[in-house]
Enzyme design. Structure first.
Site, short mmCIF file in Angstrom:
data_model
loop_
_atom_site.label_atom_id
_atom_site.label_comp_id
_atom_site.label_asym_id
_atom_site.label_seq_id
_atom_site.Cartn_x
_atom_site.Cartn_y
_atom_site.Cartn_z
N LYS A 30 0.86 -1.18 0.00
CA LYS A 30 0.00 0.00 0.00
C LYS A 30 0.90 1.23 0.00
CE LYS A 30 -2.36 1.69 3.66
NZ LYS A 30 -2.24 3.15 3.67
N ASP A 57 -3.41 4.37 -1.72
CA ASP A 57 -4.35 4.81 -0.69
C ASP A 57 -4.24 6.31 -0.48
OD1 ASP A 57 -6.12 4.88 1.45
OD2 ASP A 57 -4.60 4.25 2.90
N LYS A 59 -7.18 8.15 -0.63
CA LYS A 59 -8.52 8.51 -0.09
C LYS A 59 -9.10 9.73 -0.78
CE LYS A 59 -7.41 6.60 4.47
NZ LYS A 59 -5.99 6.30 4.25
N ASP A 62 -12.96 14.71 -3.58
CA ASP A 62 -12.86 15.98 -4.32
C ASP A 62 -14.04 16.04 -5.28
OD1 ASP A 62 -11.79 18.32 -5.58
OD2 ASP A 62 -9.76 17.62 -5.16
N THR A 113 -10.22 4.34 10.79
CA THR A 113 -10.06 3.50 11.99
C THR A 113 -9.53 4.30 13.19
OG1 THR A 113 -8.07 2.78 10.87
CG2 THR A 113 -9.83 1.19 11.06
N ARG A 206 2.65 -0.47 10.90
CA ARG A 206 3.65 -0.37 11.98
C ARG A 206 4.03 -1.67 12.66
NH1 ARG A 206 0.54 4.70 14.36
NH2 ARG A 206 -1.07 3.54 13.28
O1 C5P Z 1 0.52 1.20 10.97
P1 C5P Z 1 -0.89 0.68 10.80
O2 C5P Z 1 -0.95 -0.83 10.74
O3 C5P Z 1 -1.86 1.29 11.76
O4 C5P Z 1 -1.28 1.19 9.33
C1 C5P Z 1 -2.58 1.15 8.82
C2 C5P Z 1 -2.58 1.77 7.46
O5 C5P Z 1 -3.92 1.75 6.95
C3 C5P Z 1 -2.11 3.23 7.40
O6 C5P Z 1 -1.36 3.37 6.20
C4 C5P Z 1 -3.39 4.03 7.32
O7 C5P Z 1 -3.19 5.22 6.56
C5 C5P Z 1 -4.31 3.07 6.58
N1 C5P Z 1 -5.76 3.23 6.79
C6 C5P Z 1 -6.34 3.25 8.04
N2 C5P Z 1 -7.68 3.43 8.17
C7 C5P Z 1 -8.46 3.56 7.08
C8 C5P Z 1 -7.89 3.51 5.80
C9 C5P Z 1 -6.52 3.33 5.70
O8 C5P Z 1 -5.63 3.09 9.04
N3 C5P Z 1 -9.77 3.66 7.22
#
Ligand code: C5P
Length: 226
Positions: A30, A57, A59, A62, A113, A206
Site C-alpha cells: 500500500k 491509498d 482517499k 474531491d 479507523t 507499523r
Molecule cells: O501502521 P498501521 O498498521 O496502523 O497502518 C494502517 C494503514 O492503513 C495506514 O497506512 C493508514 O493510513 C491506513 N488506513 C487506516 N484506516 C483507514 C484507511 C486506511 O488506518 N480507514
C-alpha cells in the site's frame, strides 16, 4: 484466501526498498500519502516492475472531475487497487468507477479507523454517532455507486459481510497482534478475527515496519491471514 497488504508508510524510497528485499513473499503493498508525496508515480512503477500489486491509498475526496482524473492516472501507472472516500458522495464515486474502467479496483473508505464515535460526531456535526451504523450506511453508498468494495475497521467487518453478501472486497486496516501497541488506531483486532469475520484484504503497517525483525513479523501475519 485473504491477502496481506504491507502499508509502506516509510518516509523514503530507500527504506521501502530495503524492507522489500527482506520480504520475498510479499505480493501487495500500500502506497499512501507520505511516500506518494515524496516519491511520486515513478516509485509506483518501480513497485509494479518488481511484480508487486500496488494499493494506492490517497482517499480521494474531491469534485467528480478531479477524482476521475486521478483514477485515470492511477490506471495508467498500473495501480491495482485504490481508495476513494465515500463521504465524497455518489456522483464522485460513480465518476471514479467510470474512470477505473474495471482495471483498478476501487474501494470506499467508510470511517477512518482512528475515529471513535465522539471524534467522528464532532467532525460531522452530529451527536451520538453510532459508528457501526455510519459505516454500514457509507458502505451501501459505495456499493450503489458500483465500487468493488469498502475499507472498514476490524470492528465492522462481520456486520458488513452480512449486509453486503459474499461478493464485495472488504479491506481492513487496524490489524494488531495481542502484544502490539494500537498507536493512533482506535478500533483494532487480530488478523485471525478479521479473516474469520470476512475480510478479503488486511492492511498492516507499523507492527511490521517497526518490528525488530520485520521478516518474522510479516510471516506471522501471513500465517494468520491464510
Ligand atoms: O501502521 P498501521 O498498521 O496502523 O497502518 C494502517 C494503514 O492503513 C495506514 O497506512 C493508514 O493510513 C491506513 N488506513 C487506516 N484506516 C483507514 C484507511 C486506511 O488506518 N480507514
Amino acid at each position: 484466501m485473504t491477502e496481506l497488504i504491507l502499508a509502506l508508510d516509510t518516509p523514503r524510497t530507500a527504506d521501502a526498498l530495503r524492507l522489500l528485499e527482506e520480504l520475498p513473499a510479499l505480493e501487495w503493498v500500500k502506497v499512501g500519502s507520505i511516500l506518494m508525496t515524496r516519491e511520486g508515480p515513478d516509485f509506483v512503477r518501480q513497485l509494479t516492475g518488481r511484480g508487486l500489486k500496488v494499493f494506492l491509498d490517497l482517499k480521494w475526496h474531491d469534485i467528480p472531475n478531479t477524482v476521475a482524473g486521478a483514477v485515470t492516472v492511477a490506471r495508467e501507472i498500473g495501480v491495482s487497487m485504490a481508495t476513494v472516500h465515500t463521504l465524497g458522495g455518489s456522483a464522485m464515486l460513480e465518476s471514479a468507477v467510470v474512470a477505473a474502467g474495471g482495471e483498478v479496483a476501487l474501494v470506499g473508505v467508510t470511517v477512518l479507523t482512528s475515529h471513535n464515535g465522539a471524534g467522528y460526531g464532532r467532525a460531522v456535526g452530529r451527536q451520538e454517532v453510532d459508528l457501526a451504523m455510519e459505516v454500514e450506511r457509507l458502505a451501501l453508498v459505495a456499493m450503489a455507486a458500483g465500487l468493488q468494495g469498502v475499507v472498514c475497521s476490524p470492528h465492522e467487518v462481520s456486520l458488513l459481510r452480512r449486509r453486503l453478501g459474499r461478493g464485495p472486497q472488504i479491506v481492513v486496516p487496524g490489524i494488531r497482534r495481542q502484544a502490539d501497541p494500537a498507536g493512533d488506531q482506535a478500533r483494532v483486532a487480530t488478523a485471525k478475527d478479521a479473516v474469520t469475520n470476512g475480510a478479503t484484504h488486511l492492511v498492516v503497517g507499523r507492527p511490521i515496519l517497526q518490528a525488530s525483525d520485520p521478516a518474522a513479523a510479516f510471516e506471522e501475519f501471513l500465517q494468520e491471514a491464510r
